[in-house]
Design a protein around this motif. Structure first.
Motif, mmCIF file in Angstrom:
data_model
loop_
_atom_site.group_PDB
_atom_site.id
_atom_site.type_symbol
_atom_site.label_atom_id
_atom_site.label_comp_id
_atom_site.label_asym_id
_atom_site.label_seq_id
_atom_site.Cartn_x
_atom_site.Cartn_y
_atom_site.Cartn_z
ATOM 1 N N VAL A 574 -9.198 -6.190 -6.984
ATOM 2 C CA VAL A 574 -9.585 -5.011 -7.758
ATOM 3 C C VAL A 574 -11.109 -4.900 -7.802
ATOM 4 O O VAL A 574 -11.791 -5.878 -8.134
ATOM 5 N N LEU A 575 -11.604 -3.723 -7.489
ATOM 6 C CA LEU A 575 -13.038 -3.453 -7.542
ATOM 7 C C LEU A 575 -13.363 -2.608 -8.768
ATOM 8 O O LEU A 575 -12.667 -1.622 -9.050
ATOM 9 N N GLY A 576 -14.434 -2.978 -9.471
ATOM 10 C CA GLY A 576 -14.813 -2.234 -10.666
ATOM 11 C C GLY A 576 -15.655 -1.016 -10.376
ATOM 12 O O GLY A 576 -15.819 -0.148 -11.239
ATOM 13 N N LEU A 577 -16.229 -0.947 -9.193
ATOM 14 C CA LEU A 577 -16.982 0.238 -8.752
ATOM 15 C C LEU A 577 -16.411 0.686 -7.420
ATOM 16 O O LEU A 577 -16.011 -0.155 -6.600
ATOM 17 N N PRO A 578 -16.377 1.984 -7.159
ATOM 18 C CA PRO A 578 -15.792 2.458 -5.899
ATOM 19 C C PRO A 578 -16.692 2.186 -4.712
ATOM 20 O O PRO A 578 -17.906 2.428 -4.781
ATOM 21 N N PRO A 579 -16.151 1.677 -3.603
ATOM 22 C CA PRO A 579 -16.939 1.613 -2.370
ATOM 23 C C PRO A 579 -17.187 3.031 -1.861
ATOM 24 O O PRO A 579 -16.495 3.984 -2.275
ATOM 25 N N LYS A 580 -18.145 3.192 -0.949
ATOM 26 C CA LYS A 580 -18.545 4.537 -0.505
ATOM 27 C C LYS A 580 -17.604 5.030 0.594
ATOM 28 O O LYS A 580 -18.007 5.195 1.747
ATOM 29 N N ILE A 581 -16.364 5.257 0.215
ATOM 30 C CA ILE A 581 -15.352 5.706 1.185
ATOM 31 C C ILE A 581 -14.545 6.886 0.665
ATOM 32 O O ILE A 581 -13.650 7.373 1.348
ATOM 33 N N PHE A 582 -14.844 7.353 -0.553
ATOM 34 C CA PHE A 582 -13.925 8.290 -1.183
ATOM 35 C C PHE A 582 -14.011 9.703 -0.623
ATOM 36 O O PHE A 582 -13.265 10.581 -1.045
ATOM 37 N N ALA A 604 -7.683 -2.315 -4.922
ATOM 38 C CA ALA A 604 -7.518 -1.273 -5.932
ATOM 39 C C ALA A 604 -8.899 -1.019 -6.518
ATOM 40 O O ALA A 604 -9.750 -1.911 -6.516
ATOM 41 N N VAL A 605 -9.127 0.177 -7.004
ATOM 42 C CA VAL A 605 -10.402 0.509 -7.641
ATOM 43 C C VAL A 605 -10.109 0.964 -9.056
ATOM 44 O O VAL A 605 -9.319 1.910 -9.262
ATOM 45 N N GLU A 606 -10.685 0.281 -10.031
ATOM 46 C CA GLU A 606 -10.413 0.598 -11.433
ATOM 47 C C GLU A 606 -11.640 0.223 -12.270
ATOM 48 O O GLU A 606 -11.998 -0.946 -12.364
ATOM 49 N N PRO A 607 -12.297 1.204 -12.883
ATOM 50 C CA PRO A 607 -13.516 0.890 -13.651
ATOM 51 C C PRO A 607 -13.257 0.212 -14.994
ATOM 52 O O PRO A 607 -14.121 -0.512 -15.493
ATOM 53 N N ASP A 608 -12.098 0.448 -15.605
ATOM 54 C CA ASP A 608 -11.821 -0.093 -16.937
ATOM 55 C C ASP A 608 -11.360 -1.551 -16.827
ATOM 56 O O ASP A 608 -10.314 -1.830 -16.224
ATOM 57 N N GLN A 612 -7.997 -3.196 -15.387
ATOM 58 C CA GLN A 612 -8.063 -4.149 -14.262
ATOM 59 C C GLN A 612 -7.153 -5.347 -14.537
ATOM 60 O O GLN A 612 -6.398 -5.799 -13.670
ATOM 61 N N ALA A 613 -7.232 -5.866 -15.757
ATOM 62 C CA ALA A 613 -6.407 -7.023 -16.123
ATOM 63 C C ALA A 613 -4.924 -6.664 -16.071
ATOM 64 O O ALA A 613 -4.090 -7.469 -15.613
#
Length: 629
Positions: A574-582, A604-608, A612-613
């Motif tokens: 899980v990534l907390g910030l989006p990679p530059k692919i969106f 997965a990408v999820e800022p919260d 994430q947990a």
């Protein structure tokens, strides 16, 4: 604290010690990373979506992900999928190269030590040396450790090139099922340098134009880092400097001392810093410090060089990446010694506001305004002594009226190498497997990666970690993530009180924290090793284990490579910030869904961090069910 400043400080960091110094920095007009982020707003939306390409002189091009909102192809004809995939591979190869070049340097020092050409180094872990030699099929009988070390070093060097066409650690350490997955996908790494160089070739205009093919090679390149360059860095550092064992120390900016000469060791490579640790204990230099008015010499770490000397020497650590300018802003740092990676180019500008001297040491990482004392293995100890002496002589230049050091450094426990964990469990990982099978521990999570000023410092790391241990999930950490947990008091045995009943019982019975500090960012390879050992014991692949990974505050290209090699090894990440692919729905779909059918892991990408947990816990429960536990 001024109310306006208080609001700014509280929005930037959760680190209580950092808040004290950040307030001082704001009052003194010292520019920090947060100020520069604000000055960059709004950041380029095309860039954030991965929709701009500056790769050749027909550009720069920026394209629209929408058919009716501008050009949908660059001058060369590349569409959103190709540009997003190419940009991602470009970032990833830089990260893989950074780790692997670090690994190469450690092996170079190792070879010179074996040949008697280095100064101050010894082979400290002969047991691990012989174990690695055995993996490489090197006969150790009747040979000196130096002779064995030379053969091991040359065997590893061979894997940076293309003659051998395989990487031993990627052959001997992963479980058979995981290796079979790589073979079917065509992503078995062939050598460290080959995958990186080929990645650089593929992103040239007119080479690889199939986004799926590019992303598969991204996974292959990442494997050459995780099971290659990074793992070599970790293992050979252990042989040279000692395999870490549990050690107690302190963390946060409060580890700086008002009455001592303070030297901050910042960057990622331990080879010179280990010598500085040794030099700082030399009686003549300690006496010299006292003669100059100090009570002694105080070494502290920063970022991953800090993690390296913490894990093996117990050197206190002042903070993670976003703390580097604040350490100088305490007004109490005589020398900041830097090697490479994650060092702000503006660090000498910050130092120029105080008496601090920045000393660069790598020929590949020079900083305008720094004093350059180049590191070479042949004169490493002499160079280390020169740097310590420079710091001592700078002590009288400190302005006591500008010194502000926070109180109350936080205690922590680090040093959890795979060998240390196995030893604590009685020489085998079976007790860990048993408590996972019984459900006392539901699974394990690796939390790694950096700080990013786009997220309040350490917030995601700490919230995610607390949420996971509350759910009886053992947390393994490296890099800035581990330092964040240390500052928050999660790396002490007493933190077991914050864990669920099962994990609490296990941690308390062993006298360990529920969150284990496993080292620097190259030491993410330790997490791969322990996952592989668990999978082999159960005769499954890594993808079958109840484990997950996260990089909640990542910023670096290295983190992209780390995340990719975890996914390629079968780990849900899980990534907390989006990679530059969106800008490319196809690339997003492949990395978050389709790739799971190929390698068993996915992003997965999820800022919260709470969410994430939840995602990681749900994945772990799904894997438990599939295993029938």
């Amino acid at each position: 604290m001024d109310k306006k400043i208080e609001i700014i400080v509280n929005a930037r960091t959760t680190d209580e010690a950092a808040k004290v110094v950040l307030e001082k920095a704001i009052e003194e007009g010292i520019e920090t990373v947060w100020d520069r982020l604000e000055a960059q707003q709004p950041q380029c939306g095309f860039g954030q979506l991965g929709m701009c390409c500056n790769r050749c002189a027909m550009g720069p091009c920026r394209i629209s992900p929408f058919d009716d909102a501008g050009p949908t192809r660059g001058v060369c004809g590349a569409d959103v999928d190709l540009i997003a995939a190419r940009n991602l591979l470009d970032d990833l190869l830089v990260g893989a190269a950074s780790h692997s070049d670090h690994g190469r340097e450690v092996v170079e020092v190792f070879l010179e030590t074996a040949e008697g050409k280095s100064q101050g180094y010894k082979i400290l872990d002969e047991t691990k040396l012989n174990a690695i030699a055995d993996e490489y099929g090197i006969d150790t009988k009747g040979k000196s450790k130096e002779a064995v070390a030379k053969e091991v070093a040359l065997a590893i060097f061979e894997e940076f090139g293309t003659v051998k066409n395989s990487i031993q650690f990627a052959e001997s350490r992963p479980p058979e099922k995981t290796k079979e997955t790589w073979k079917k996908a065509g992503i078995v790494p062939r050598s460290v340098d080959r995958e990186i160089v080929e990645a650089a070739h593929r992103v040239h205009m007119g080479v690889d134009s199939d986004y799926v093919n590019i992303l598969l090679h991204a996974l292959r390149t990442s494997l050459s880092d995780g099971w290659g360059g990074s793992m070599m860095a970790t293992d050979i550092s252990d042989v040279l400097f000692g395999t870490p064992k549990p050690v107690s120390s302190y963390v946060n900016l409060g580890v700086l001392k008002p009455d001592m000469v303070n030297i901050v060791l910042h960057g990622h490579n331990p080879v010179l810093s280990e010598m500085v640790v040794k030099a700082s204990r030399e009686k003549d230099l300690v006496d010299y410090a006292k003669k100059m008015g100090a009570k002694g010499i105080n070494l502290v770490g920063m970022c991953c060089t800090g993690n390296e000397v913490l894990m093996r020497q117990g050197v206190p650590i002042a903070g993670n990446m976003l703390n580097q300018e604040l350490a100088i802003a305490t007004g109490a740092v005589e020398v900041m010694l830097i090697d490479y990676q994650c060092i702000f180019p503006s660090i000498t500008k910050t130092a120029g506001c105080y008496h601090t001297k920045v000393v660069s040491t790598s020929e590949k990482a020079k900083f305008p305004g720094a004093i350059h004392k180049e590191f070479h293995p042949g004169n490493a100890f002499d160079t280390a002594k020169e740097i310590v002496k420079l710091a001592v002589e700078n002590f009288p230049n400190r302005n006591p009226d500008r010194v502000k050091i926070p109180n109350n450094p936080m205690k922590l426990m680090a040093g959890f190498s795979v060998e240390a964990i196995t030893s604590a469990l009685g020489g085998t990982l079976q007790p860990l497997i048993d408590v996972i099978a019984s459900g006392k521990i539901r699974g394990a999570a690796g939390i790694v990666g950096c700080n990013n000023p786009k997220i309040k410092q350490d917030y995601n790391h700490i919230v995610l970690t607390k949420e996971l241990i509350k759910r009886n999930i053992l947390v393994l950490e490296t890099g800035c993530a581990a330092i964040a947990s240390g500052k928050a008091g999660l790396l002490v045995p007493e933190a077991a009180e914050l864990a669920g009943d099962g994990l609490k019982e296990v941690a308390q019975s062993l006298g360990i924290p529920p969150v284990l500090h496993m080292g620097s960012c190259v030491d993410c390879s330790r997490i791969l090793v322990i996952a592989a050992k668990l999978a082999k014991a159960l005769n499954v692949g890594i993808a079958d284990l109840p484990i997950a990974g996260a990089a909640p505050e990542w910023y670096s290209q290295k983190a992209i490579s780390i995340g990719a090699y975890f996914v390629a090894s079968g780990v849900y990440t899980v990534l907390g910030l989006p990679p530059k692919i969106f800008g490319s729905p196809n690339v997003v779909q492949l990395l978050t869904e389709g790739v799971e059918g190929v390698v068993g892991g996915k992003f997965a990408v999820e800022p919260d961090p709470v969410r994430q947990a939840e995602l990681m816990a749900a994945h772990i429960e799904k894997k438990r069910k599939a295993l029938g536990i």
